[in-house]
Design a protein around this motif. Structure first.
Motif, PDB file in Angstrom:
ATOM      1  N   HIS A 200       0.866  -1.167   0.000  1.00 19.12           N
ATOM      2  CA  HIS A 200       0.000   0.000   0.000  1.00 19.12           C
ATOM      3  C   HIS A 200       0.905   1.219   0.000  1.00 19.12           C
ATOM      4  O   HIS A 200       2.080   1.138   0.382  1.00 19.12           O
ATOM      5  CB  HIS A 200      -0.896  -0.011   1.250  1.00 19.12           C
ATOM      6  N   ARG A 201       0.382   2.332  -0.422  1.00 16.35           N
ATOM      7  CA  ARG A 201       1.167   3.566  -0.392  1.00 16.35           C
ATOM      8  C   ARG A 201       1.712   3.845   1.007  1.00 16.35           C
ATOM      9  O   ARG A 201       2.796   4.404   1.164  1.00 16.35           O
ATOM     10  CB  ARG A 201       0.284   4.726  -0.848  1.00 16.35           C
ATOM     11  N   GLN A 226      -4.479  -2.718   4.771  1.00 16.57           N
ATOM     12  CA  GLN A 226      -5.176  -2.742   3.487  1.00 16.57           C
ATOM     13  C   GLN A 226      -4.188  -2.969   2.344  1.00 16.57           C
ATOM     14  O   GLN A 226      -3.111  -2.379   2.313  1.00 16.57           O
ATOM     15  CB  GLN A 226      -5.922  -1.426   3.268  1.00 16.57           C
ATOM     16  N   SER A 228      -3.589  -2.334  -1.472  1.00 26.20           N
ATOM     17  CA  SER A 228      -4.126  -1.484  -2.535  1.00 26.20           C
ATOM     18  C   SER A 228      -4.002  -2.181  -3.887  1.00 26.20           C
ATOM     19  O   SER A 228      -3.170  -3.074  -4.086  1.00 26.20           O
ATOM     20  CB  SER A 228      -3.400  -0.140  -2.566  1.00 26.20           C
ATOM     21  N   ASP A 229      -4.829  -1.760  -4.837  1.00 23.96           N
ATOM     22  CA  ASP A 229      -4.868  -2.397  -6.156  1.00 23.96           C
ATOM     23  C   ASP A 229      -3.521  -2.334  -6.875  1.00 23.96           C
ATOM     24  O   ASP A 229      -3.130  -3.273  -7.571  1.00 23.96           O
ATOM     25  CB  ASP A 229      -5.945  -1.732  -7.025  1.00 23.96           C
ATOM     26  N   LYS A 232      -1.322  -5.100  -5.449  1.00 24.78           N
ATOM     27  CA  LYS A 232      -1.964  -6.390  -5.221  1.00 24.78           C
ATOM     28  C   LYS A 232      -1.307  -7.524  -6.005  1.00 24.78           C
ATOM     29  O   LYS A 232      -1.108  -8.619  -5.488  1.00 24.78           O
ATOM     30  CB  LYS A 232      -3.445  -6.297  -5.572  1.00 24.78           C
TER      31      LYS A 232
END
Length: 244
Positions: A200-201, A226, A228-229, A232
């Motif tokens: 993730h960022r 989380q 993130s796309d 992923k």
């Protein structure tokens, strides 16, 4: 170890005092002294230094503002008559701060911190260039936190969380993370890619510490990271290598 130094201070007496301290210290070299941050801006980019003694209270552009324009490779030691600026110094990644009037013993205490910083940095840089063999494999890093350099064993890191100006390093079996003023980009470059992965960022995780992935999130106890796309697929590729 010899260190190049510069001074920025609008008080002539303070400027002269620091010049005399630097000149009588054998391992220090005075590269420049400036009576304002505006003046220093013209010279420092082309004449980088290791240590910058920087006054906080100055007209036009104060030391706190100017410190954010200084190279990341330069260690800043603030000079000030106001001790309430200590916290502000930390927020701009200052190595130390000196209260005026500055004694030579206080000056040397601060400069010895700088020496230790650069010695540890050299050691870390040497280790990172020695290769990836088992014998020379990097197994720890040093980070600056609350005016100290802290050694962190890589295998104890669960994940790293990026905030606006800081990162939080979450460690295994530790209740409180270590807070450090460094960018996620710099931290990602320092960490071995075969051991850590960005998901993730705002999150970098240690691959071998990933035990549970649930609904697009990595689970660390009560914490959910989380995925993130944009990251992923790389994580999926890693997981696929270990699926049985």
């Amino acid at each position: 170890m010899n260190l190049r130094c510069a001074i920025v201070d609008d008080e002539p007496l303070a400027l002269g005092l620091l010049e005399s301290y630097i000149k009588k210290t054998p391992f220090l070299e005075l590269s420049g002294s400036y009576s304002s941050a505006i003046q220093a801006m013209k010279y420092l980019p082309d004449h980088p230094v290791d240590v910058l003694f920087l006054d906080i209270q100055m007209p036009e552009l104060n030391g706190l503002e100017f410190s954010r324009m200084v190279s990341e490779d330069t260690r800043i030691i603030f000079t000030t008559a106001f001790d309430q600026y200590a916290l502000d110094g930390y927020r701009v990644n200052a190595l130390d701060y000196l209260l005026k009037p500055i004694s030579y013993s206080d000056f040397m205490e601060a400069i010895n911190k700088a020496v230790k910083w650069f010695e540890l940095q050299q050691k870390a840089d040497k280790q990172s260039t020695e290769g990836d063999s088992d014998e020379n494999k990097k197994d720890y890093i040093y980070v600056k936190s609350d005016y100290k350099l802290i050694q962190i064993e890589l295998n104890k890191i669960l994940y790293i969380e990026g905030l606006k100006d800081y990162i939080k390093i979450h460690l295994e079996n530790e209740d409180r993370p270590i807070l450090s003023l460094v960018s996620m980009r710099v931290m990602e470059e320092k960490l071995p890619a075969n051991q850590f992965i960005r998901v993730h960022r705002s999150f970098i995780v240690q691959k071998q510490k990933i035990k549970v992935i649930d609904k697009g999130r990595i689970v660390f106890g009560k914490d959910y990271i989380q995925i993130s796309d944009s990251y992923k697929q790389e994580l999926q590729n890693y997981v696929n290598e270990h699926i049985v």
